[in-house]
Design an enzyme around this catalytic site. Structure first.
Site, PDB file in Angstrom:
ATOM      1  N   ASP A  51      15.376  43.855  85.240  1.00  0.00           N
ATOM      2  CA  ASP A  51      16.487  43.454  84.371  1.00  0.00           C
ATOM      3  C   ASP A  51      17.282  42.291  84.983  1.00  0.00           C
ATOM      4  O   ASP A  51      17.818  41.460  84.258  1.00  0.00           O
ATOM      5  CB  ASP A  51      17.402  44.638  84.055  1.00  0.00           C
ATOM      6  CG  ASP A  51      18.042  44.501  82.673  1.00  0.00           C
ATOM      7  OD1 ASP A  51      17.330  44.069  81.743  1.00  0.00           O
ATOM      8  OD2 ASP A  51      19.228  44.803  82.520  1.00  0.00           O
ATOM      9  N   GLU A  91      27.986  39.885  85.831  1.00  0.00           N
ATOM     10  CA  GLU A  91      26.842  40.790  85.724  1.00  0.00           C
ATOM     11  C   GLU A  91      25.787  40.475  86.792  1.00  0.00           C
ATOM     12  O   GLU A  91      25.211  41.387  87.395  1.00  0.00           O
ATOM     13  CB  GLU A  91      26.230  40.686  84.335  1.00  0.00           C
ATOM     14  CG  GLU A  91      25.212  41.770  84.064  1.00  0.00           C
ATOM     15  CD  GLU A  91      25.040  42.021  82.579  1.00  0.00           C
ATOM     16  OE1 GLU A  91      26.055  42.320  81.914  1.00  0.00           O
ATOM     17  OE2 GLU A  91      23.915  41.909  82.085  1.00  0.00           O
ATOM     18  N   GLU A 143      22.232  43.170  72.720  1.00  0.00           N
ATOM     19  CA  GLU A 143      23.358  43.842  73.381  1.00  0.00           C
ATOM     20  C   GLU A 143      23.544  45.271  72.861  1.00  0.00           C
ATOM     21  O   GLU A 143      23.855  46.190  73.622  1.00  0.00           O
ATOM     22  CB  GLU A 143      24.657  43.048  73.163  1.00  0.00           C
ATOM     23  CG  GLU A 143      24.666  41.651  73.778  1.00  0.00           C
ATOM     24  CD  GLU A 143      24.730  41.651  75.300  1.00  0.00           C
ATOM     25  OE1 GLU A 143      24.031  42.455  75.944  1.00  0.00           O
ATOM     26  OE2 GLU A 143      25.477  40.813  75.851  1.00  0.00           O
ATOM     27  N   GLU A 213      12.357  45.642  73.367  1.00  0.00           N
ATOM     28  CA  GLU A 213      13.170  46.570  74.162  1.00  0.00           C
ATOM     29  C   GLU A 213      12.374  47.828  74.521  1.00  0.00           C
ATOM     30  O   GLU A 213      12.451  48.310  75.651  1.00  0.00           O
ATOM     31  CB  GLU A 213      14.459  46.944  73.420  1.00  0.00           C
ATOM     32  CG  GLU A 213      15.481  45.808  73.347  1.00  0.00           C
ATOM     33  CD  GLU A 213      16.182  45.517  74.676  1.00  0.00           C
ATOM     34  OE1 GLU A 213      16.170  46.368  75.586  1.00  0.00           O
ATOM     35  OE2 GLU A 213      16.731  44.409  74.799  1.00  0.00           O
TER      36      GLU A 213
HETATM   37  C1  HMH Z   1      16.145  44.052  78.507  1.00  0.00           C
HETATM   38  N1  HMH Z   1      18.087  44.059  77.059  1.00  0.00           N
HETATM   39  C2  HMH Z   1      17.614  43.946  78.298  1.00  0.00           C
HETATM   40  N2  HMH Z   1      18.413  43.737  79.340  1.00  0.00           N
HETATM   41  C3  HMH Z   1      19.752  43.628  79.155  1.00  0.00           C
HETATM   42  N3  HMH Z   1      20.541  43.427  80.229  1.00  0.00           N
HETATM   43  C4  HMH Z   1      20.294  43.746  77.862  1.00  0.00           C
HETATM   44  C5  HMH Z   1      19.417  43.963  76.830  1.00  0.00           C
HETATM   45  C6  HMH Z   1      21.778  43.682  77.578  1.00  0.00           C
HETATM   46  O1  HMH Z   1      22.395  42.623  78.126  1.00  0.00           O
END
Ligand code: HMH
Length: 224
Positions: A51, A91, A143, A213
């Site tokens: 991520d 972040e 989001e 996702e």
């Molecule tokens: C894969 N989807 C993914 N990573 C993230 N950080 C978000 C959504 C939300 O910002």
């Protein structure tokens, strides 16, 4: 017709029409295992590293959304998108701190195939032909999947391990929910004013995000 007789917004009608797909993205076995307290920490660490790489590409994606927004001169939208972009700085710092806590070497992480596929999709928004409507729709649903997934991990009855609560609160907080709702309102306003082919493209992008996702969460636990 609902009780008030108010027509549902476009995003609400998509969420209803595609609720199975939405649920697959937001109640995935990986995030549900966080809530249940049965999460495999190796899977969590894999997600964390992947991520971090995703968010780096997400910065460029958001910059492209901001650019499309500015070309439309929607100044109230611009402030919300700019706020989102600014918060990605925090972040990225959070990811580095969290990676150190879990001994994940971010420099040694390379993107797995689902991540590469998702990143290619984000990169395609650099093309000026892609409309602001499609871009903001994509941003909103990206989001929202995280918001919904992680809010579930801190809702009543959760057995989320305490060391994962910070992660869940990052996306599961009431503030993040408000931010997603603001994005949803912008999206619905754009969709209400868009020609039907743009609405169709936006719905396709919405579905594509849900699919990506699911693939992203699947990546956390390749053994499953
Ligand atoms: C894969 N989807 C993914 N990573 C993230 N950080 C978000 C959504 C939300 O910002």
């Amino acid at each position: 017709m609902d009780g008030g007789g108010v027509a549902p917004t476009t995003t609400a009608s998509w969420l209803a029409r595609h609720r199975e797909m939405y649920k697959r993205a937001t109640r995935h076995p990986f995030t549900v295992s966080i809530r249940d307290g049965t999460v495999d920490l190796a899977a969590f660490k894999r997600w964390l590293g992947q991520d971090y790489m995703f968010v780096q590409e997400f910065v460029a994606f958001l910059a492209s959304v901001l650019l499309k927004c500015c070309k439309q001169s929607e100044s109230s939208d611009m402030e919300i998108i700019l706020g989102g972009l600014a918060s990605l700085s925090d972040e990225l710092s959070w990811f580095k701190k969290e990676a150190a806590k879990w001994s994940v070497d971010l420099a040694g992480v390379s993107p797995l195939s689902s991540n590469m596929e998702y990143r290619r999709f984000l990169q395609s928004f650099g093309e000026p032909e892609i409309s602001y409507t499609v871009a903001i729709t994509t941003f909103w649903i990206i989001e929202t999947v995280y918001q919904d997934s992680f809010a579930f991990c801190i809702e009543e009855g959760n057995k989320t391990p305490p060391e994962l609560l910070g992660t869940c609160q990052r996306w599961g907080s009431p503030e993040f929910k408000q931010y997603c709702q603001a994005l949803q309102q912008i999206t619905d306003r754009c969709l209400a004013n868009a020609p039907s082919d743009a609405v169709k493209s936006a719905e396709e992008a919405f579905l594509r995000v849900l699919d990506l996702e699911v693939g992203f969460w699947d990546m956390s636990s390749p053994e499953r």
